[in-house]
Motif scaffolding. Structure first.
Motif: not given
Ligand code: ADP
Length: 239
Positions: A16-17, A11, A216, A214, A226-228, A13-14, A239
């Motif tokens: 990047e987190l 993912s 975090r 989710i 942060g979270e995604c 998003a993960v 994603d």
């Protein structure tokens, strides 16, 4: 730190987190309740580590220390199909170590040194799950100190391999879905002392609506909290 490598979780998003994927020379701990996606991310990483760098991998092999019989070759087949990898070859690069009890688990981690020294390009060690045997074997307050001591020994072995051979460590930890789920982290309990120079990433996984998950990021040394949102599909973690 030189030559830190990063491995995609599947993912973006993960990734990047957590600053671009899970890091070599570091320990990443994911925690969450049953079914939150810990084993799924473990399977995903066992495949993505094998990809070339521009696809999110390190063209490496991995050791999968399986403590609860959660490893599923069929799942590896699905995920490797998604990345258009040959699933037999992919499975051959995942070195499964079934740990029958906590002592065996500690031993399995120590044995990775020999595997690497014999020329196997191990760049990732997955422990799914870190605590299951320790929790089952060391019950009651009077055994807590022994449990922590054994656990420290185990984490220290893993950390040593991570820094010596530029390997990423990925640990899963099952916790109850309580508001105080931040606490009781095995890595945090000794973080800063035994782990020393290594950064430890901790990611809390929660179930969201409509099959979503989710992630975090909690108490990271140099990244914002942060979270995604991510999903688990037949293709793997996306994603
Ligand atoms: P845990 O955090 O307990 O390790 P898992 O990583 O095993 O949890 O997550 C299990 C969940 O992953 C299942 O409940 C399901 O939602 C999802 N899942 C597992 N395999 C698949 C699949 N092939 N296709 C879609 N979702 C899947």
């Amino acid at each position: 730190r030189k030559d830190v490598g990063r491995i995609s979780t599947g993912s973006t998003a993960v990734d990047e987190l957590i600053g671009g994927g899970i890091e070599t020379q570091s320990i990443t701990e994911v925690f969450g309740e049953f079914g939150s996606g810990k084993s799924q991310i473990s399977h995903e990483l066992a495949v993505t580590i094998q990809l070339p760098e521009d696809k999110g991998g390190l063209e490496g092999e991995c050791v999968f220390i399986d403590t609860e019989n959660t490893f599923r070759p069929e799942r590896i087949e699905q995920i490797s199909n998604y990345f258009e990898l040959d699933h037999e070859e992919t499975l051959n690069k995942i070195h499964i170590a079934r740990a029958f009890n906590s002592s065996h688990q500690i031993l399995m981690a120590e044995k990775v040194n020999e595997l690497i020294q014999s020329g196997t390009n191990i760049r990732l060690i997955i422990v799914d799950s870190l605590m299951a045997h320790f929790r089952a074997e060391y019950i009651g307050r009077e055994s807590l100190a022994t449990r922590q001591q054994k656990l420290n020994q185990h984490l220290h072995t893993l950390q040593n391999i991570a820094t010596t051979y530029n390997v990423a460590i990925f640990l899963t930890n099952q916790v109850q879905a309580r508001p105080d789920a931040f606490f009781g982290s095995p890595t945090k309990a000794i973080g800063g002392h035994v782990l020393g120079h290594a950064s430890t990433y901790r990611v809390w996984l929660k179930k969201g609506l409509a099959g979503k998950r989710i992630a975090r990021l909690v108490d990271s040394p140099h990244l914002p909290e942060g979270e995604c949102v991510f999903k688990i599909t037949s293709d793997g973690v996306v994603d």
